[in-house]
Every structure is written in C-alpha cells, then in structure tokens.
Design a protein around this motif. Structure first.
Motif, PDB file in Angstrom:
ATOM      1  N   CYS A   1     -21.871  29.678 -73.651  1.00 17.96           N
ATOM      2  CA  CYS A   1     -22.507  30.813 -72.984  1.00 17.96           C
ATOM      3  C   CYS A   1     -23.756  30.328 -72.244  1.00 17.96           C
TER       4      CYS A   1
ATOM      5  N   CYS B   1     -27.013  32.006 -74.183  1.00 15.60           N
ATOM      6  CA  CYS B   1     -27.448  31.640 -75.533  1.00 15.60           C
ATOM      7  C   CYS B   1     -26.758  30.383 -76.064  1.00 15.60           C
TER       8      CYS B   1
ATOM      9  N   PHE C   1     -23.879  29.887 -77.127  1.00 13.65           N
ATOM     10  CA  PHE C   1     -22.856  30.081 -78.142  1.00 13.65           C
ATOM     11  C   PHE C   1     -21.509  29.650 -77.557  1.00 13.65           C
TER      12      PHE C   1
ATOM     13  N   CYS D   1     -19.614  36.813 -74.163  1.00 16.65           N
ATOM     14  CA  CYS D   1     -20.077  35.997 -75.279  1.00 16.65           C
ATOM     15  C   CYS D   1     -19.949  36.793 -76.576  1.00 16.65           C
TER      16      CYS D   1
ATOM     17  N   CYS E   1     -24.055  37.136 -77.928  1.00 16.82           N
ATOM     18  CA  CYS E   1     -25.063  37.975 -77.253  1.00 16.82           C
ATOM     19  C   CYS E   1     -24.421  39.059 -76.380  1.00 16.82           C
TER      20      CYS E   1
HETATM   21 ZN   LIG Z   1     -24.284  34.366 -75.375  1.00 18.01          ZN
END
Ligand SMILES: [Zn+2]
Length: 124
Positions: free
Chosen positions: A3, A6, A8, A31, A34
């Motif tokens: 992502c 963030c 992720f 995501c 987030c």
């Molecule tokens: Zn994210």
C-alpha cells in the motif's frame, strides 16, 4: 503489492478493467489495513521475437539492425533516413501483430524489400 499509504502488503481488488488499448489491466485495490484505494497496472512482458538466420542460429529481433542494414544498402539510392526508419518500424509492427515468436531472416528480408521498392517508386 505494498500500500502506498501505509505499506501494508495485503489488499483486495475492488475493480478491474482493461485500459483503452487493451494492452494492460487496471486494478483498483483497497488496502486491508487503512482502507485507502490505489491503482495497479498489469502488463504483458514483451517477449523478444527470435530471428532464425540462414545458418540456423538465432538472435533477438532488433529493429536497429534493419535500419543499419538499409542505410548501407541504400547509400546510392534515393531513399531517405526517414523512409528507412519507417520501413523498419513497419516491419517491426507486422511481426509483433502476428504474435509470432520466431521468424526466418529471409521473411524479414522480403518484408523489407517490398517496402523498399515501394518507397523508391514513390520518393518523398
Ligand atoms: Zn494501507
């Protein structure tokens, strides 16, 4: 795919469709951490066309080789560099449109000669 917000690593695809020219798939992802959305593109990797030479060896198709061969062959002919580039570009397009992976060097030579004759008949 991380992502961009963030970092992720897991996401779900919320939408996927072809780009206008159908050469790529565009995916909207969300995501899982987030919930922000971002876009990824999936593309086919270009596979180089193999040219089979007269001695049965192979090499990757290279448009620049056509150009340099033609420049040599056309030194005393009324063919401009622009026309040569155009011929090489056309041949490259024909080969990639045929979705072939191998081509004989003779066939490339024929395609080039056909176009060369045409441009000598209609000089720019
Ligand atoms: Zn994210």
């Amino acid at each position: 795919m991380k992502c961009p917000f963030c970092s992720f690593e897991e996401s779900k695809v919320v939408d996927s469709r072809s780009t206008e020219d159908y050469t790529a798939i565009r995916r909207r992802r969300e995501c899982l951490k987030c919930s922000k959305r971002y876009t990824t593109y999936e593309k086919i990797e270009d596979i180089p066309i193999q040219v089979i030479k007269k001695d049965s060896t192979r090499e990757n198709f290279d448009k620049n080789k056509i150009v340099s061969g033609l420049i040599k062959a056309c030194q005393k002919r009324p063919v401009s560099i622009n026309q040569i580039e155009e011929i090489a570009g056309e041949v490259e397009k024909i080969l990639s449109n045929q979705m072939i992976q191998e081509v004989k060097s003779d066939f490339i030579g024929e395609l080039v000669m056909e176009r060369l004759k045409k441009s000598m008949r209609f000089p720019m």
